[in-house]
Design an enzyme around this catalytic site. Structure first.
Site, PDB file in Angstrom:
ATOM      1  N   LYS A 128     -82.117  28.950  73.682  1.00 37.98           N
ATOM      2  CA  LYS A 128     -82.136  30.196  74.464  1.00 37.98           C
ATOM      3  C   LYS A 128     -82.755  31.326  73.655  1.00 37.98           C
ATOM      4  O   LYS A 128     -83.294  32.272  74.223  1.00 37.98           O
ATOM      5  CB  LYS A 128     -80.743  30.550  74.988  1.00 37.98           C
ATOM      6  CG  LYS A 128     -79.719  30.986  73.956  1.00 37.98           C
ATOM      7  CD  LYS A 128     -78.388  31.314  74.619  1.00 37.98           C
ATOM      8  CE  LYS A 128     -77.281  31.629  73.646  1.00 37.98           C
ATOM      9  NZ  LYS A 128     -77.388  32.908  72.940  1.00 37.98           N
ATOM     10  N   SER A 129     -82.687  31.240  72.328  1.00 35.05           N
ATOM     11  CA  SER A 129     -83.335  32.273  71.509  1.00 35.05           C
ATOM     12  C   SER A 129     -84.851  32.202  71.677  1.00 35.05           C
ATOM     13  O   SER A 129     -85.529  33.228  71.796  1.00 35.05           O
ATOM     14  CB  SER A 129     -82.961  32.090  70.031  1.00 35.05           C
ATOM     15  OG  SER A 129     -81.614  32.428  69.829  1.00 35.05           O
ATOM     16  N   ARG A 179     -87.043  34.955  74.203  1.00 38.49           N
ATOM     17  CA  ARG A 179     -88.159  35.666  73.554  1.00 38.49           C
ATOM     18  C   ARG A 179     -89.467  35.358  74.275  1.00 38.49           C
ATOM     19  O   ARG A 179     -90.333  36.226  74.433  1.00 38.49           O
ATOM     20  CB  ARG A 179     -88.270  35.259  72.084  1.00 38.49           C
ATOM     21  CG  ARG A 179     -87.229  35.920  71.192  1.00 38.49           C
ATOM     22  CD  ARG A 179     -87.210  35.268  69.813  1.00 38.49           C
ATOM     23  NE  ARG A 179     -86.389  35.985  68.858  1.00 38.49           N
ATOM     24  CZ  ARG A 179     -85.066  35.942  68.801  1.00 38.49           C
ATOM     25  NH1 ARG A 179     -84.394  35.210  69.672  1.00 38.49           N
ATOM     26  NH2 ARG A 179     -84.401  36.621  67.882  1.00 38.49           N
ATOM     27  N   GLY A 238     -76.236  38.912  74.916  1.00 40.00           N
ATOM     28  CA  GLY A 238     -76.396  39.975  73.921  1.00 40.00           C
ATOM     29  C   GLY A 238     -77.851  40.151  73.552  1.00 40.00           C
ATOM     30  O   GLY A 238     -78.375  41.269  73.516  1.00 40.00           O
ATOM     31  N   ARG A 293     -69.177  44.569  74.500  1.00 39.65           N
ATOM     32  CA  ARG A 293     -69.887  44.497  73.198  1.00 39.65           C
ATOM     33  C   ARG A 293     -70.605  45.821  72.904  1.00 39.65           C
ATOM     34  O   ARG A 293     -71.055  46.513  73.818  1.00 39.65           O
ATOM     35  CB  ARG A 293     -70.854  43.296  73.223  1.00 39.65           C
ATOM     36  CG  ARG A 293     -70.070  41.980  73.264  1.00 39.65           C
ATOM     37  CD  ARG A 293     -70.952  40.770  73.419  1.00 39.65           C
ATOM     38  NE  ARG A 293     -71.749  40.481  72.239  1.00 39.65           N
ATOM     39  CZ  ARG A 293     -72.652  39.501  72.183  1.00 39.65           C
ATOM     40  NH1 ARG A 293     -72.879  38.740  73.244  1.00 39.65           N
ATOM     41  NH2 ARG A 293     -73.335  39.281  71.084  1.00 39.65           N
ATOM     42  N   SER A 315     -79.185  41.709  64.509  1.00 43.67           N
ATOM     43  CA  SER A 315     -80.648  41.741  64.406  1.00 43.67           C
ATOM     44  C   SER A 315     -81.303  41.950  65.767  1.00 43.67           C
ATOM     45  O   SER A 315     -82.505  42.192  65.868  1.00 43.67           O
ATOM     46  CB  SER A 315     -81.145  40.409  63.835  1.00 43.67           C
ATOM     47  OG  SER A 315     -80.867  39.356  64.756  1.00 43.67           O
ATOM     48  N   ASP A 354     -73.781  31.921  64.253  1.00 43.56           N
ATOM     49  CA  ASP A 354     -73.437  31.005  65.356  1.00 43.56           C
ATOM     50  C   ASP A 354     -73.035  29.626  64.841  1.00 43.56           C
ATOM     51  O   ASP A 354     -72.559  28.784  65.612  1.00 43.56           O
ATOM     52  CB  ASP A 354     -74.611  30.861  66.338  1.00 43.56           C
ATOM     53  CG  ASP A 354     -74.893  32.161  67.081  1.00 43.56           C
ATOM     54  OD1 ASP A 354     -74.150  33.144  66.877  1.00 43.56           O
ATOM     55  OD2 ASP A 354     -75.862  32.189  67.860  1.00 43.56           O
ATOM     56  N   LYS A 382     -69.013  38.913  68.939  1.00 39.06           N
ATOM     57  CA  LYS A 382     -69.702  37.881  69.721  1.00 39.06           C
ATOM     58  C   LYS A 382     -69.000  37.763  71.082  1.00 39.06           C
ATOM     59  O   LYS A 382     -68.299  38.682  71.490  1.00 39.06           O
ATOM     60  CB  LYS A 382     -69.713  36.564  68.945  1.00 39.06           C
ATOM     61  CG  LYS A 382     -70.416  36.663  67.585  1.00 39.06           C
ATOM     62  CD  LYS A 382     -71.882  36.988  67.714  1.00 39.06           C
ATOM     63  CE  LYS A 382     -72.571  37.012  66.358  1.00 39.06           C
ATOM     64  NZ  LYS A 382     -73.949  37.499  66.446  1.00 39.06           N
ATOM     65  N   ARG A 400     -69.267  28.741  72.513  1.00 41.08           N
ATOM     66  CA  ARG A 400     -69.244  28.000  71.236  1.00 41.08           C
ATOM     67  C   ARG A 400     -67.827  27.561  70.858  1.00 41.08           C
ATOM     68  O   ARG A 400     -67.651  26.600  70.107  1.00 41.08           O
ATOM     69  CB  ARG A 400     -69.898  28.818  70.124  1.00 41.08           C
ATOM     70  CG  ARG A 400     -71.367  29.118  70.434  1.00 41.08           C
ATOM     71  CD  ARG A 400     -72.196  29.531  69.260  1.00 41.08           C
ATOM     72  NE  ARG A 400     -73.440  30.120  69.746  1.00 41.08           N
ATOM     73  CZ  ARG A 400     -74.495  29.422  70.184  1.00 41.08           C
ATOM     74  NH1 ARG A 400     -74.482  28.108  70.177  1.00 41.08           N
ATOM     75  NH2 ARG A 400     -75.583  30.042  70.634  1.00 41.08           N
TER      76      ARG A 400
HETATM   77  O1  LIG Z   1     -81.759  36.856  68.318  1.00 43.72           O
HETATM   78  C1  LIG Z   1     -81.070  35.917  68.714  1.00 43.72           C
HETATM   79  O2  LIG Z   1     -81.539  35.007  69.453  1.00 43.72           O
HETATM   80  C2  LIG Z   1     -79.657  35.844  68.283  1.00 43.72           C
HETATM   81  C3  LIG Z   1     -79.250  36.525  67.165  1.00 43.72           C
HETATM   82  C4  LIG Z   1     -77.897  36.395  66.583  1.00 43.72           C
HETATM   83  O3  LIG Z   1     -77.202  37.598  66.810  1.00 43.72           O
HETATM   84  P1  LIG Z   1     -77.016  38.734  65.676  1.00 43.72           P
HETATM   85  O4  LIG Z   1     -78.335  39.198  65.228  1.00 43.72           O
HETATM   86  O5  LIG Z   1     -76.247  39.785  66.403  1.00 43.72           O
HETATM   87  O6  LIG Z   1     -76.229  38.086  64.574  1.00 43.72           O
HETATM   88  C5  LIG Z   1     -77.106  35.253  67.207  1.00 43.72           C
HETATM   89  O7  LIG Z   1     -75.740  35.367  66.891  1.00 43.72           O
HETATM   90  C6  LIG Z   1     -77.292  35.207  68.704  1.00 43.72           C
HETATM   91  O8  LIG Z   1     -76.569  34.136  69.267  1.00 43.72           O
HETATM   92  C7  LIG Z   1     -78.741  34.984  69.063  1.00 43.72           C
HETATM   93  C1  LIG Z   2     -73.632  35.512  70.292  1.00 42.09           C
HETATM   94  C2  LIG Z   2     -74.412  34.738  71.035  1.00 42.09           C
HETATM   95  O1  LIG Z   2     -75.392  35.159  71.873  1.00 42.09           O
HETATM   96  P1  LIG Z   2     -75.773  36.624  72.356  1.00 42.09           P
HETATM   97  O2  LIG Z   2     -75.445  37.578  71.257  1.00 42.09           O
HETATM   98  O3  LIG Z   2     -77.228  36.562  72.650  1.00 42.09           O
HETATM   99  O4  LIG Z   2     -74.966  36.903  73.571  1.00 42.09           O
HETATM  100  C3  LIG Z   2     -74.285  33.269  70.955  1.00 42.09           C
HETATM  101  O5  LIG Z   2     -75.090  32.589  71.596  1.00 42.09           O
HETATM  102  O6  LIG Z   2     -73.394  32.751  70.269  1.00 42.09           O
END
Ligand SMILES: O=C(O)C1=C[C@@H](OP(=O)(O)O)[C@@H](O)[C@H](O)C1
Ligand SMILES: C=C(OP(=O)(O)O)C(=O)O
Length: 434
Positions: free
Chosen positions: A20-21, A25, A90, A118, A162, A309, A336, A382
């Site tokens: 999904k990241s 994107r 997020g 959040r 980030s 994660d 999270k 998770r």
């Molecule tokens: O950029 C991303 O795809 C993500 C960044 C991470 O968050 P943080 O940057 O808040 O740690 C991760 O925990 C999240 O599940 C996905």
């Molecule tokens: C924290 C997570 O995702 P996001 O911050 O994108 O909601 C996750 O996938 O564990």
């Protein structure tokens, strides 16, 4: 939906899900790019579907061509709606908000579930410095914003997440930032920024110079986004974050073979390989497949500050490792989908595993025997997956309440476990796609 896991050995071969990241994107970059982008191996998690809805609200046309191809046409960001919902993602809200702020009209940005609690106060501090009017609900959703965002030299704090930086980088590229620097203090989750820059480059966007993750400089040459007739193809990467649960399942209850994980990926959660190598499982990493099975599992030490994660799958693994495992980076877990250090402590506690939290350290007492139990996802995908994996070699059956939380990132997770031979019974399956 409730899922019951009967302790089972697993075997066979499975493909990791789409990341999904990478997918979200790609959606953002396809929106910014003016032209046709073809996305192969698209994800279908709730976060991915939310990203597709956001880019459509921002004017992109999305067409599904069979299961494995999406065609995205964009003329650049032009809001077709005055309200946008980012679901529970997020990354979605933090990446898309600066892009949405490139519009001149008032837009309301909202979300659901855990996203509503959040922190988003980063935007209250940062967006006004870039010419955007913003009103949030005391640093939470909904956000009401009115752009257009103008790229300027700016200093931001990267310690909470980030994801805000990912959003600014995309928005600065979209607005052809020229001779402009984003200074970042205390950036965490750094590899996620590598993934952002990689996707920007793959989509032909202007990529800033990364000065040791402390500053990102957009050079003097203008790279305005022009309409192009050239079709771009992007393949969504296999997911090391979801894949980490499969790998740990293999280390506990395998052997299994996992395909679709690129060992050259910039994804943060590729770091799971280090823990697996340290804990004594049997693992062979080849370019097209990872073979993994149990060994004499022993406790390990791991720094998860940049890959938060990984905590849930690492805890499942550590539960089966003889001795005391220490994982660093607890502070990264507070905001999270749940307060993950506490939810891991609670839910694994029900399974008989003692977890102590000392400042930034998580201490897991493993090898004491995992008990089947009635656990709850706590609305966190998770946590549900970690409990399911730990249940594979537990003493007695495990029941997972609100098990459909997995849909946020890995909707096929339980069916993948079933495919590997695990006994997983799903009650009220229709809730899988709620
Ligand atoms: O950029 C991303 O795809 C993500 C960044 C991470 O968050 P943080 O940057 O808040 O740690 C991760 O925990 C999240 O599940 C996905
Ligand atoms: C924290 C997570 O995702 P996001 O911050 O994108 O909601 C996750 O996938 O564990």
């Amino acid at each position: 939906m409730q899922v019951e896991i009967t302790p089972s050995g697993i075997q066979g071969e499975i493909y990791a899900p789409a990341s999904k990241s990478s997918m979200q994107r790609a959606c953002a970059a396809a929106l910014v790019r003016k032209g046709t982008s073809v996305v192969l191996n698209p994800g279908h998690s709730n976060d991915d579907l939310a990203a597709l809805r956001v880019i459509q609200a921002m004017g992109a046309l999305v067409q599904q061509k069979g299961d494995d191809i999406l065609v995205i046409n964009s003329n650049g960001i032009a809001a077709a709606a005055d309200e946008v919902n980012c679901g529970e993602s997020g990354l979605g809200i933090r990446m898309f908000s600066p892009l949405i702020a490139l519009n001149t009209k008032n837009i309301r940005i909202n979300g659901e579930g855990s996203l509503t609690t959040r922190p988003m106060d980063f935007f209250d501090d940062t967006l006004p410095k870039l010419g955007v009017t913003i009103q949030s609900n005391n640093g939470k959703l909904p956000l009401n914003i009115k752009g257009p965002l103008q790229p300027k030299n700016i200093a931001i704090d990267g310690s909470l997440s980030s994801q805000f930086l990912t959003g600014l980088l995309m928005a600065y590229a979209a607005a052809d930032a020229t001779d402009v620097t984003i200074v970042v203090h205390n950036l965490k989750s750094k590899p996620y920024i590598d993934l952002t820059l990689k996707v920007m480059s793959d989509f032909g966007l202007k990529v800033p110079e990364n000065k040791n993750y402390e500053a990102f400089y957009f050079g003097k040459d203008s790279v305005a986004i022009e309409e192009t007739a050239e079709t771009l193809e992007y393949t969504v990467e296999g997911d090391w974050s979801g894949g980490a649960f499969l790998l740990v399942a293999g280390a506990i209850a395998g052997p299994i073979r996992i395909k679709g994980l690129d060992v050259f990926s910039t994804q943060a959660d590729k770091a799971i390989l280090q823990a697996l190598m340290d804990c004594g499982c049997v693992i062979s990493v080849q370019s097209d497949v990872i073979e993994i099975g149990p060994g004499k599992l022993k406790a390990f030490q791991f720094d998860a500050n940049d890959c938060p994660d990984l905590f849930p799958p690492l805890v499942a693994l550590a539960s089966y490792c003889e001795g005391t495992t220490v994982i660093e980076g607890v502070e990264r877990l507070t905001h999270k989908e749940s307060n993950r250090a506490l939810t891991l402590q609670d839910e694994f506690g029900k399974m008989g595993i003692v977890i102590e939290l000392q400042d930034n350290l998580m201490i897991v007492k493993g090898g004491t025997g995992v008990q089947g139990a009635a656990v709850h996802s706590r609305h966190d995908h998770r946590i549900a997956m970690a409990c399911a994996v730990a249940a594979l070699r537990a003493e007695g059956n495990t029941h997972i309440g609100e098990a459909q939380a997995i849909n946020k990132s890995y909707p096929d997770f339980y069916t993948h476990l079933q495919k590997l031979g695990a006994t997983v019974s799903i009650n009220n399956k229709s809730a899988v796609h709620e």
